[in-house]
Design a protein around this motif. Structure first.
Motif, short mmCIF file in Angstrom:
data_model
loop_
_atom_site.label_atom_id
_atom_site.label_comp_id
_atom_site.label_asym_id
_atom_site.label_seq_id
_atom_site.Cartn_x
_atom_site.Cartn_y
_atom_site.Cartn_z
N TYR A 189 48.89 -19.20 60.55
CA TYR A 189 48.35 -19.58 59.24
C TYR A 189 47.66 -18.40 58.58
N HIS A 190 46.79 -17.73 59.33
CA HIS A 190 46.07 -16.58 58.76
C HIS A 190 47.02 -15.43 58.45
N ALA A 191 48.01 -15.22 59.32
CA ALA A 191 48.95 -14.12 59.09
C ALA A 191 49.84 -14.37 57.89
N PRO A 194 48.47 -15.59 51.55
CA PRO A 194 48.98 -14.70 50.50
C PRO A 194 48.03 -13.54 50.20
N ALA A 195 48.61 -12.42 49.86
CA ALA A 195 47.87 -11.27 49.33
C ALA A 195 48.60 -10.82 48.07
N VAL A 196 47.85 -10.57 47.02
CA VAL A 196 48.43 -10.20 45.73
C VAL A 196 48.03 -8.77 45.39
N LEU A 197 49.00 -7.99 44.89
CA LEU A 197 48.75 -6.61 44.52
C LEU A 197 49.12 -6.40 43.06
N HIS A 198 48.18 -5.86 42.29
CA HIS A 198 48.47 -5.37 40.94
C HIS A 198 48.58 -3.85 41.04
N GLY A 289 41.91 -15.10 49.74
CA GLY A 289 41.58 -16.20 48.85
C GLY A 289 42.16 -17.52 49.32
N THR A 290 41.67 -18.61 48.74
CA THR A 290 42.16 -19.93 49.13
C THR A 290 43.45 -20.29 48.42
N SER A 291 43.82 -19.52 47.40
CA SER A 291 45.03 -19.83 46.64
C SER A 291 45.60 -18.55 46.06
N PHE A 292 46.85 -18.65 45.55
CA PHE A 292 47.47 -17.51 44.88
C PHE A 292 46.65 -17.11 43.66
N SER A 293 46.15 -18.11 42.94
CA SER A 293 45.40 -17.84 41.72
C SER A 293 44.14 -17.03 42.01
N GLU A 294 43.41 -17.42 43.06
CA GLU A 294 42.19 -16.69 43.41
C GLU A 294 42.51 -15.26 43.83
N CYS A 295 43.56 -15.09 44.63
CA CYS A 295 43.95 -13.74 45.07
C CYS A 295 44.37 -12.88 43.88
N GLU A 296 45.06 -13.49 42.91
CA GLU A 296 45.51 -12.73 41.74
C GLU A 296 44.31 -12.26 40.91
N LYS A 297 43.31 -13.12 40.76
CA LYS A 297 42.11 -12.72 40.01
C LYS A 297 41.38 -11.59 40.73
N MET A 298 41.29 -11.69 42.05
CA MET A 298 40.64 -10.62 42.81
C MET A 298 41.43 -9.32 42.70
N ALA A 299 42.77 -9.43 42.66
CA ALA A 299 43.60 -8.22 42.53
C ALA A 299 43.37 -7.55 41.19
N ALA A 315 42.15 -0.23 45.71
CA ALA A 315 40.90 -0.96 45.91
C ALA A 315 41.25 -2.34 46.44
N VAL A 316 40.63 -2.72 47.54
CA VAL A 316 40.90 -4.01 48.19
C VAL A 316 39.65 -4.87 48.06
N ARG A 317 39.84 -6.08 47.50
CA ARG A 317 38.70 -6.99 47.35
C ARG A 317 38.91 -8.25 48.16
N THR A 318 37.82 -8.75 48.75
CA THR A 318 37.84 -9.98 49.53
C THR A 318 36.95 -11.01 48.85
N PRO A 319 37.04 -12.30 49.24
CA PRO A 319 36.27 -13.34 48.55
C PRO A 319 34.76 -13.13 48.57
N ASP A 320 34.23 -12.41 49.55
CA ASP A 320 32.78 -12.19 49.59
C ASP A 320 32.33 -11.13 48.58
#
Length: 683
Positions: A189-191, A194-198, A289-299, A315-320
């Protein structure tokens, strides 16, 4: 609970029988053998004829025992399991529990149920053996904790819980929970999260400029091939959003490997170049992130941070909210338009008109760029006919010569202390921050926190924890200095008679000259245009140069600092407490002087300022001093940075500084090794 053991009476507890630590079967046999031998000898003394008969019987018994030792162990195991007592209390104890259970006395295994024998260590008998040998890694302290201990035994994963004592004569009971499936699915599950890259190609328009169609196609083909190779190693996909913008989505398992490789795509892309320049990328990554949307915003936020730090990095951002940065080894390429300056000037004019007053401040230990930019913004406020003042701690500033000159020309009332500024602050006061964008570096953090409206004008590479509540955040890391930005803004407001005076123009030109080291470093086309504008406004270069002059005592102190330098991995380091705090202006000057020494790629000068240690860092671009200073809580530019460390001795400061240099050099070596490996693969 553990009832009956090896022929014990009904109701007798296992713990009662095990009051003392059990000894091994082998030791018991040895003791019995010694007793038998002793009795045989005694019998022989009384009747020598019986000695031979007794010796023969003992020999036969020893042979039988040796041949049946394993069967004896199984018998003990059967008795311990209570299998010899049908319909007894033992049958209703832990013996029939489907959860594997292990009982220890000290470090010895004294009991385990069938579930343990079949599910944990099948096909083996481990009674009265050491648990540390049987189950490597077993730790009673960890097992006793609320979360238990995770253990890998064979092909299975267990979480072991338990309690008791492993010292003295007590018992320790451990329960083995087989959560192999759960952990395998959790890992998957963790592996697969999703991870999103801009991704943006920083220099796309520059490298394609004035190329023929065939050359353009060949270059874009090379860029596409790098991207294809990058995404082919994953299960994700890459979409082109525009000519120079891309969106990639991949699983966490793949982005983890990319991060471990320190974004090798940055180096691969940098190998593509032509006469117009080198191709560089900026990458923003959102992960966890908990969703694609959250990961995209962080990206998107991460990409803004990468671009704000000058580009050519990831630059890599995490939820914290934390960031990690990779790359950033090349110089920034100027990417600004005068349209943006015109828009910012208009927006700044509107917000100043809506305010009752304006307070302008820079960073702690303000320099000529901070004070020069503040003077330029002060002129902007005068054009808008709004009362304004510059907030500065005159006891701790590198721009004392400029402030003194302003006072000599009747402009002393333009400067107020942080304490006075707090008294002047109202709900409709606008606070304009120049030459920094980080709250803890401000001249007065209290003034910023209490202000309702804040504007930021800065050119330093963006740092984590930057001011995020500004109504206008004018941040241009491609500019040479904040004075350059302010001088551009002034060109779009007021009439000729309202333009900067010669003194104000010289103040801003001094800031530009400071940050470019007399137009040697970070000086672009716009820098010379701003300097030309200030010259037209009456700035005299000889007057500007006098702002950099110092006393003979300062010159001697600066020379002493340079003489105390030690070389460490291509860096000149000076740590001193011999310079008076009122001569702090010589610290950055000494850092500049050290760069003239052969073999010095960067210089670091640290001085005790009484309460904190101030560090000035300089380089010619071979070494990114911003990255090193960030590890010490500071920041800046590729070639000019600094940090202030509180509650740290000079000795500790030197240790921390050398550790930061070590880490930077290590990363450099890893990147170079990876680049050599890629070149060998290509060859």
């Amino acid at each position: 609970m553990l009832r009956r053991c090896a022929g014990g009476k009904e109701g007798q507890t296992f713990g009662g029988i095990m009051k003392k630590k059990l000894i091994t079967v082998d030791i018991v046999l040895v003791i019995l053998s010694v007793i038998c031998v002793g009795l045989t000898i005694a019998l022989g003394v009384a009747n020598p004829v019986m000695l031979l008969i007794a010796a023969a019987v003992l020999a036969v018994l020893f042979v039988v025992l040796l041949l049946n030792i394993k069967r004896l162990r199984r018998l003990i195991a059967k008795l311990l399991h209570g299998q010899g007592y049908d319909d007894s209390l033992t049958q209703h104890s832990l013996a029939n529990l489907r959860l594997p259970v292990l009982v220890l006395s000290g470090k010895s295994i004294v009991w385990y149920n069938e579930a343990f024998a079949n599910g944990v260590l099948p096909g083996q008998e481990h009674y009265l053996q050491s648990v540390y040998k049987t189950i490597p890694g077993f730790d009673p302290e960890k097992v006793s904790r609320t979360g238990g201990q995770a253990l890998e035994i064979g092909d299975h994963s267990f979480t072991v819980f338990g309690g008791g004592t492993v010292k003295g004569d007590g018992l320790f009971v451990a329960y083995f929970v087989d959560d192999t499936v759960l952990k395998t699915e959790a890992a998957e599950y963790h592996a697969s999260r999703p991870a999103v890259l801009h991704i943006t190609v920083d220099t796309y328009e520059d490298v394609l400029k004035d190329l023929k169609d065939s050359e353009r196609a060949a270059l874009t083909g090379e860029i596409d091939r790098v991207f294809e190779k990058f995404i082919d190693g994953t299960s994700g996909f890459l979409l082109r959003l525009s000519s120079s913008r891309y969106l990639a989505v991949m699983e966490e398992r793949h982005i983890a490997k990319i991060i471990e490789g320190r974004f090798a795509i940055l180096d691969r892309m940098r190998e593509i170049s032509n006469d117009n320049g080198v191709v560089t990328l900026s990458i923003g990554v959102g992960r966890g992130g908990t969703s694609f949307s959250e990961c995209e915003k962080m990206a998107r936020t991460a990409l803004d941070m990468a671009l704000g730090r000058g580009g050519d990095q990831a630059a890599v951002r995490t939820p914290d909210g934390s960031f990690e940065f990779y790359g950033g080894v090349s110089r920034s390429v100027e990417k600004r338009t005068k349209v943006k300056s015109r828009i910012i000037a208009s927006a700044l004019s509107d917000i100043i008109r809506q305010s009752d007053s304006v307070l302008i401040m820079g960073h702690k230990m303000s320099d000529l760029d901070a004070i020069g930019a503040a003077i330029g913004v002060l002129r902007f406020c005068m054009i808008m006919e709004k009362p304004a003042a510059i907030v500065v701690d005159e006891k701790h500033t590198f721009a004392g010569s400029l402030i003194t000159r302003m006072r000599e020309n009747g402009r002393g009332d333009d400067f107020i202390s942080p304490a006075e500024a707090l008294e002047e602050l109202t709900a409709k006061t606008l606070v304009i921050i120049v030459d920094t964008h980080v709250p803890h570096l401000l001249e007065s953090a209290d003034l910023y926190r209490k202000a309702k409206n804040v504007v930021v004008i800065d050119h330093h590479r963006k740092m984590v924890g930057h001011i995020d509540n500004a109504v206008i955040f004018y941040h241009e890391p491609y500019a040479s200095s904040t004075c350059e930005l302010v001088s551009e803004l002034l060109q779009y407001v007021g009439e000729r008679e309202n333009r900067p005076t010669a003194l104000e123009s010289e103040a801003m030109l001094a800031g530009i000259m400071l940050d470019t080291r007399d137009f040697v470093i970070n000086a672009g086309v716009r820098t010379f245009e701003a300097a030309a504008y200030l010259r037209r406004m009456g700035a005299q270069t000889q007057n500007v140069k006098r702002l950099f002059s110092g006393s003979l005592e300062n010159y001697v102190s600066r020379a002493r600092l340079v003489s105390e330098a030690v070389l460490y991995k291509g860096c000149a380091i000076v740590v001193s407490d011999k310079i008076p705090s009122d001569s702090s202006v010589i610290v950055p000057q000494a850092a500049n002087d050290l760069l003239s020494i052969d073999g010095v790629q960067a210089s670091f000068v640290a001085m005790d300022m009484g309460g904190y240690v101030s560090i000035s860092a300089r380089s010619y671009g071979e070494l990114n001093v911003q990255v090193i200073m960030e590890k010490l809580g500071g920041g800046g530019h590729l070639t000019m940075a600094g940090a202030q460390m509180k509650d740290v001795s000079l000795e500790k400061t030197k240790v921390y500084l050398m550790a930061a240099i070590d880490e930077y050099r290590k990363n450099q070596e890893e990147n170079e090794d990876a680049a050599h490996a890629r070149r060998r693969e290509n060859d």
